[in-house]
Design a protein around this motif. Structure first.
Motif, PDB file in Angstrom:
ATOM      1  N   SER A 150      46.523 -19.802-100.286  1.00  0.00           N
ATOM      2  CA  SER A 150      45.707 -19.889 -99.076  1.00  0.00           C
ATOM      3  C   SER A 150      46.241 -18.923 -98.027  1.00  0.00           C
ATOM      4  O   SER A 150      47.416 -18.526 -98.067  1.00  0.00           O
ATOM      5  CB  SER A 150      45.731 -21.313 -98.499  1.00  0.00           C
ATOM      6  OG  SER A 150      47.015 -21.612 -97.965  1.00  0.00           O
ATOM      7  N   GLU A 151      45.368 -18.534 -97.091  1.00  0.00           N
ATOM      8  CA  GLU A 151      45.789 -17.660 -96.002  1.00  0.00           C
ATOM      9  C   GLU A 151      46.843 -18.346 -95.137  1.00  0.00           C
ATOM     10  O   GLU A 151      47.757 -17.691 -94.629  1.00  0.00           O
ATOM     11  CB  GLU A 151      44.577 -17.269 -95.155  1.00  0.00           C
ATOM     12  CG  GLU A 151      43.585 -16.375 -95.878  1.00  0.00           C
ATOM     13  CD  GLU A 151      42.427 -15.968 -94.989  1.00  0.00           C
ATOM     14  OE1 GLU A 151      42.449 -16.306 -93.781  1.00  0.00           O
ATOM     15  OE2 GLU A 151      41.486 -15.314 -95.495  1.00  0.00           O
ATOM     16  N   LYS A 152      46.729 -19.653 -94.971  1.00  0.00           N
ATOM     17  CA  LYS A 152      47.701 -20.389 -94.162  1.00  0.00           C
ATOM     18  C   LYS A 152      49.105 -20.265 -94.738  1.00  0.00           C
ATOM     19  O   LYS A 152      50.077 -20.059 -94.012  1.00  0.00           O
ATOM     20  CB  LYS A 152      47.293 -21.860 -94.068  1.00  0.00           C
ATOM     21  CG  LYS A 152      48.217 -22.703 -93.199  1.00  0.00           C
ATOM     22  CD  LYS A 152      47.729 -24.135 -93.113  1.00  0.00           C
ATOM     23  CE  LYS A 152      48.660 -24.980 -92.241  1.00  0.00           C
ATOM     24  NZ  LYS A 152      48.188 -26.396 -92.150  1.00  0.00           N
ATOM     25  N   ALA A 154      50.204 -17.825 -96.541  1.00  0.00           N
ATOM     26  CA  ALA A 154      50.658 -16.443 -96.398  1.00  0.00           C
ATOM     27  C   ALA A 154      51.249 -16.184 -95.020  1.00  0.00           C
ATOM     28  O   ALA A 154      52.083 -15.282 -94.862  1.00  0.00           O
ATOM     29  CB  ALA A 154      49.495 -15.490 -96.654  1.00  0.00           C
ATOM     30  N   LEU A 155      50.842 -16.971 -94.021  1.00  0.00           N
ATOM     31  CA  LEU A 155      51.340 -16.738 -92.669  1.00  0.00           C
ATOM     32  C   LEU A 155      52.849 -16.958 -92.562  1.00  0.00           C
ATOM     33  O   LEU A 155      53.503 -16.376 -91.704  1.00  0.00           O
ATOM     34  CB  LEU A 155      50.614 -17.666 -91.686  1.00  0.00           C
ATOM     35  CG  LEU A 155      49.141 -17.334 -91.423  1.00  0.00           C
ATOM     36  CD1 LEU A 155      48.519 -18.376 -90.490  1.00  0.00           C
ATOM     37  CD2 LEU A 155      48.994 -15.938 -90.829  1.00  0.00           C
ATOM     38  N   PRO A 175      48.173  -7.840 -94.583  1.00  0.00           N
ATOM     39  CA  PRO A 175      47.604  -9.068 -95.142  1.00  0.00           C
ATOM     40  C   PRO A 175      46.397  -8.744 -96.025  1.00  0.00           C
ATOM     41  O   PRO A 175      45.625  -7.831 -95.739  1.00  0.00           O
ATOM     42  CB  PRO A 175      47.180  -9.868 -93.902  1.00  0.00           C
ATOM     43  CG  PRO A 175      47.959  -9.264 -92.772  1.00  0.00           C
ATOM     44  CD  PRO A 175      48.105  -7.809 -93.119  1.00  0.00           C
ATOM     45  N   GLY A 177      43.010 -10.307 -98.419  1.00  0.00           N
ATOM     46  CA  GLY A 177      42.130 -11.388 -98.810  1.00  0.00           C
ATOM     47  C   GLY A 177      42.028 -11.487-100.314  1.00  0.00           C
ATOM     48  O   GLY A 177      42.607 -10.675-101.054  1.00  0.00           O
ATOM     49  N   ARG A 193      44.223 -16.894-103.296  1.00  0.00           N
ATOM     50  CA  ARG A 193      43.211 -16.637-102.271  1.00  0.00           C
ATOM     51  C   ARG A 193      43.693 -15.707-101.174  1.00  0.00           C
ATOM     52  O   ARG A 193      42.915 -15.321-100.285  1.00  0.00           O
ATOM     53  CB  ARG A 193      42.749 -17.960-101.625  1.00  0.00           C
ATOM     54  CG  ARG A 193      42.328 -19.041-102.601  1.00  0.00           C
ATOM     55  CD  ARG A 193      41.264 -18.555-103.573  1.00  0.00           C
ATOM     56  NE  ARG A 193      40.077 -18.053-102.883  1.00  0.00           N
ATOM     57  CZ  ARG A 193      39.161 -17.269-103.427  1.00  0.00           C
ATOM     58  NH1 ARG A 193      39.329 -16.845-104.675  1.00  0.00           N
ATOM     59  NH2 ARG A 193      38.106 -16.874-102.732  1.00  0.00           N
ATOM     60  N   ALA A 194      44.966 -15.344-101.174  1.00  0.00           N
ATOM     61  CA  ALA A 194      45.497 -14.469-100.122  1.00  0.00           C
ATOM     62  C   ALA A 194      46.740 -13.767-100.627  1.00  0.00           C
ATOM     63  O   ALA A 194      47.369 -14.185-101.612  1.00  0.00           O
ATOM     64  CB  ALA A 194      45.816 -15.267 -98.859  1.00  0.00           C
ATOM     65  N   VAL A 196      50.052 -10.656 -99.323  1.00  0.00           N
ATOM     66  CA  VAL A 196      50.689  -9.791 -98.325  1.00  0.00           C
ATOM     67  C   VAL A 196      51.252  -8.600 -99.076  1.00  0.00           C
ATOM     68  O   VAL A 196      52.046  -8.765-100.014  1.00  0.00           O
ATOM     69  CB  VAL A 196      51.806 -10.519 -97.550  1.00  0.00           C
ATOM     70  CG1 VAL A 196      52.459  -9.569 -96.550  1.00  0.00           C
ATOM     71  CG2 VAL A 196      51.258 -11.746 -96.831  1.00  0.00           C
TER      72      VAL A 196
END
Length: 421
Positions: A150-152, A154-155, A175, A177, A193-194, A196
């Motif tokens: 998830s993008e979350k 990856a943060l 970043p 997608g 889904r994500a 870096v």
């Protein structure tokens, strides 16, 4: 090679023929110092053989993160956790774990990050210097792509990379997608889904590089003695005497200047030299897996703690952190842990048809900083405790330590790594 500096020792002996020890030997030769390297087994037989082979300053983050204690607690109940800590550690390991826990704070981690940054910034330059000086190895320039569900998630890595950049280490990243990941990473599963993309990194075959470094040391007049497991080191009893190094087989070598670069074995005798920070073996496992399609660049699975490196025959998959004796037999369950945690991120990778399974003991220090510099014994230096980053930081370490040996003055960059701290 330069002529020996005024006041520099004429000769030095390095114990340990991994990347750190051989880099130190190579740079000692640059100062005109004759070198002998003593190796307990064979060149590159320790942590320098089967690691991921990444030269990744942007990811060379100390292990003593504030979240390390939570990972340790989870590892006690989850046999497939990337971290493995014995329920009943021996006295030495218990001492290490206690000090490691005490240093797993925001302040201690930031201090270790700033200290290690000096090696990270010099890493690629030191490797270039070795290649320019005749080390016949191949280094690949390539970004590293980290994968997340998830993008979350990856943060978290984005935040870590920003902290690395704030420490002065180049860590350019982009970043990604799901569609971009699918285009850039042929083996990414549909669950990813994500991502870096970390730019400006490199990778190599660590065994081939270490042997090429050893060949260069030999070609410049260095002597490498394999099969010499050191049993005892007797310091000089009076001025003008030499160190006596005795092997487990009874052979002896003498040295006027001695560098101990023995990796995970460093802590066994270093305390008598004034080295108080313990070093433990954080063992990593790797294997080679075939792939259905070529993988152009390294792939990083941060949550699984797995690094994947493209090879001609497929991909090297490396991971886990197992605290155990350096010489303990390989634990097949740790290999299965790597497979189980990596599999959900990957597609078209033959994780069950693996070959070249390997385990190597990485020397982890209790405070996240390596031990590099002079000890309390005159003429005796140590270099170790780099954790997972001995390859990335090895040549930069060897360059600084060789300068200290040759000049008798410790470079300021080695200040945070004082072995007697």
């Amino acid at each position: 090679m330069a002529a020996s500096a005024v006041g520099a020792p004429r000769a030095a002996t390095v114990v340990g023929a991994g990347v750190v020890g051989l880099s130190t030997a190579w740079y000692l030769q640059e100062h005109g110092i004759e070198v002998t390297v003593l190796e307990r087994d064979r060149v590159a037989s320790g942590a320098s053989w089967g690691n991921a082979g990444w030269l990744s300053p942007a990811l060379a983050v100390p292990l003593n993160t504030p979240g390390a204690l939570a990972h340790g607690a989870r590892s006690l109940v989850d046999p497939h956790h990337p971290l493995s800590v014995p329920r009943f550690p021996g006295a030495e390991l218990a001492r290490f774990l206690t000090l490691f826990a005490a240093n797993s704070t925001h302040a201690a981690h930031h201090r270790a990050l700033l200290g290690n940054a000096q090696l990270s910034r010099a890493s690629h330059e030191a490797f270039d210097e070795l290649l320019d000086g005749g080390v016949g190895a191949v280094i690949e320039e390539a970004p590293i792509t980290a994968l997340f569900f998830s993008e979350k998630r990856a943060l978290g890595l984005v935040s870590e990379l920003r902290e690395v950049e704030a420490a002065g280490i180049p860590a350019g990243f982009t970043p990604l997608g799901a569609r971009e990941v699918d285009e850039l990473v042929p083996v990414a599963s549909d669950r990813v889904r994500a991502g870096v993309r970390i730019h400006g990194q490199r990778h190599l075959n660590p065994a081939l590089f270490t042997h090429a470094l050893a060949d260069s040391v030999r070609s410049r007049g260095g002597r490498i003695v394999e099969g010499f497991p050191v049993a005892a080191v007797r310091p000089p009893s009076r001025k003008g005497d030499t160190f006596t190094i005795t092997s487990e087989h009874g052979e002896t070598e003498s040295a006027s200047t001695l560098v101990a670069a023995t990796g995970a074995w460093l802590g066994r005798r270093a305390r008598r030299w004034g080295v108080r920070t313990p070093v433990a073996a954080g063992r990593g496992y790797s294997f080679t897996a075939g792939t259905d399609r070529p993988v152009p660049d390294p792939v990083y699975l941060p949550e699984a703690r797995v690094a994947c490196t493209p090879l001609k025959e497929g991909m090297r998959v490396a991971g886990t952190m197992e605290f155990a004796e350096p010489d303990a037999p390989a634990d097949h369950a740790r290999v299965e842990a790597v497979v189980r945690t990596a599999a959900p991120y990957l597609d078209g990778v033959g994780l069950e048809e693996r070959v070249d399974t390997w385990v190597g003991p990485r020397p982890v220090s209790a405070d996240g900083l390596p031990l590099v510099g002079p000890t309390r014994v005159p003429g005796l230096y140590v270099a170790g405790g780099h954790g997972m980053w001995g390859l990335t930081h090895g040549p930069a370490t060897g360059r600084l330590l060789a300068r200290a040996v040759a000049t008798g003055t410790v470079p300021p960059e080695l200040g945070p790594f004082d072995p007697t701290r």
